[in-house]
Design a protein around this motif. Sequence first.
Motif, PDB file in Angstrom:
ATOM      1  N   LEU A  95       3.823   0.536   2.773  1.00  0.00           N
ATOM      2  CA  LEU A  95       3.877  -0.686   3.604  1.00  0.00           C
ATOM      3  C   LEU A  95       3.783  -1.829   2.598  1.00  0.00           C
ATOM      4  O   LEU A  95       2.864  -1.925   1.967  1.00  0.00           O
ATOM      5  N   ARG A  96       4.592  -2.876   3.111  1.00  0.00           N
ATOM      6  CA  ARG A  96       4.498  -4.091   2.386  1.00  0.00           C
ATOM      7  C   ARG A  96       3.871  -5.268   3.471  1.00  0.00           C
ATOM      8  O   ARG A  96       4.444  -5.145   4.428  1.00  0.00           O
ATOM      9  N   PHE A  97       2.907  -5.798   2.986  1.00  0.00           N
ATOM     10  CA  PHE A  97       2.302  -6.945   3.940  1.00  0.00           C
ATOM     11  C   PHE A  97       2.624  -8.298   3.389  1.00  0.00           C
ATOM     12  O   PHE A  97       2.171  -8.446   1.998  1.00  0.00           O
ATOM     13  N   ILE A 100       0.985  -1.140  -0.074  1.00  0.00           N
ATOM     14  CA  ILE A 100      -0.012   0.146   0.163  1.00  0.00           C
ATOM     15  C   ILE A 100       1.065   1.222  -0.093  1.00  0.00           C
ATOM     16  O   ILE A 100       1.911   1.314   0.756  1.00  0.00           O
ATOM     17  N   GLY A 101       0.636   2.104  -0.939  1.00  0.00           N
ATOM     18  CA  GLY A 101       1.276   3.413  -0.957  1.00  0.00           C
ATOM     19  C   GLY A 101       0.547   4.532  -0.440  1.00  0.00           C
ATOM     20  O   GLY A 101      -0.663   4.400  -0.874  1.00  0.00           O
ATOM     21  N   PHE A 102       1.223   5.478   0.252  1.00  0.00           N
ATOM     22  CA  PHE A 102       0.637   6.650   0.827  1.00  0.00           C
ATOM     23  C   PHE A 102       0.886   7.694  -0.270  1.00  0.00           C
ATOM     24  O   PHE A 102       1.825   7.992  -0.887  1.00  0.00           O
ATOM     25  N   LEU A 140       2.152 -13.353   9.578  1.00  0.00           N
ATOM     26  CA  LEU A 140       2.087 -11.940   8.559  1.00  0.00           C
ATOM     27  C   LEU A 140       3.471 -11.042   8.870  1.00  0.00           C
ATOM     28  O   LEU A 140       3.779 -11.032  10.270  1.00  0.00           O
ATOM     29  N   ARG A 141       4.169 -10.705   7.929  1.00  0.00           N
ATOM     30  CA  ARG A 141       5.123  -9.891   8.156  1.00  0.00           C
ATOM     31  C   ARG A 141       4.917  -8.375   7.610  1.00  0.00           C
ATOM     32  O   ARG A 141       4.284  -8.392   6.437  1.00  0.00           O
ATOM     33  N   ILE A 142       5.159  -7.388   8.202  1.00  0.00           N
ATOM     34  CA  ILE A 142       5.006  -5.977   8.002  1.00  0.00           C
ATOM     35  C   ILE A 142       6.341  -5.332   7.695  1.00  0.00           C
ATOM     36  O   ILE A 142       7.197  -5.431   8.472  1.00  0.00           O
ATOM     37  N   ASP A 150       9.606   5.163  -4.242  1.00  0.00           N
ATOM     38  CA  ASP A 150       9.284   4.069  -5.119  1.00  0.00           C
ATOM     39  C   ASP A 150       9.023   3.009  -4.020  1.00  0.00           C
ATOM     40  O   ASP A 150       9.943   2.880  -3.102  1.00  0.00           O
ATOM     41  N   PRO A 151       8.285   1.927  -4.251  1.00  0.00           N
ATOM     42  CA  PRO A 151       8.410   0.812  -3.327  1.00  0.00           C
ATOM     43  C   PRO A 151       9.514  -0.170  -3.347  1.00  0.00           C
ATOM     44  O   PRO A 151       9.498  -1.294  -3.778  1.00  0.00           O
TER      45      PRO A 151
END
Length: 141
Positions: free
Chosen positions: A115-117, A51-53, A72-74, A81-82
């Motif tokens: 954020l990467r889930f 998810i990009g802000f 789950l890892r966050i 850029d992601p």
Amino acid sequence: MRATDWCLSSAGAAVVLATSSDEQHPAENMADGSSETFWTTTGMFPQEFIIGFPECVTISKVSIQCYLVRTLRIERSVSKDPVDFEQCIEKDLKHTEGELQMEEFPLPDSQATYLRFIIKSGFDHFVSVHRVMAEGTAGHT
């Protein structure tokens, strides 16, 4: 200053990547603010979404409503850029038969543009993510 949920599409968030795609349950459903709609994985693990802000935000807490997620890892990134993610937290979730898993992850003063889930494993072949929330404030602290 009141905290904003930065994972809402109405706040400018966008799901910029999802490893699974299902026309009935697209990734955008995670950012619509509703627990009724969801994104579902198709097939193997790990699965992930990013998810990009709209800007760099300071996050105090991330919450997720999901079903059948085991591990789950966050991760977060402050790049434009992601890329260049660093791990924030990894957790094994409890299995809740027939109801959504509700998990909160305190991330005190974490800066993020993305954020990467990463769903490392599930209790079934398919898992669903209904809603993701990232509480925080705009800009750097």
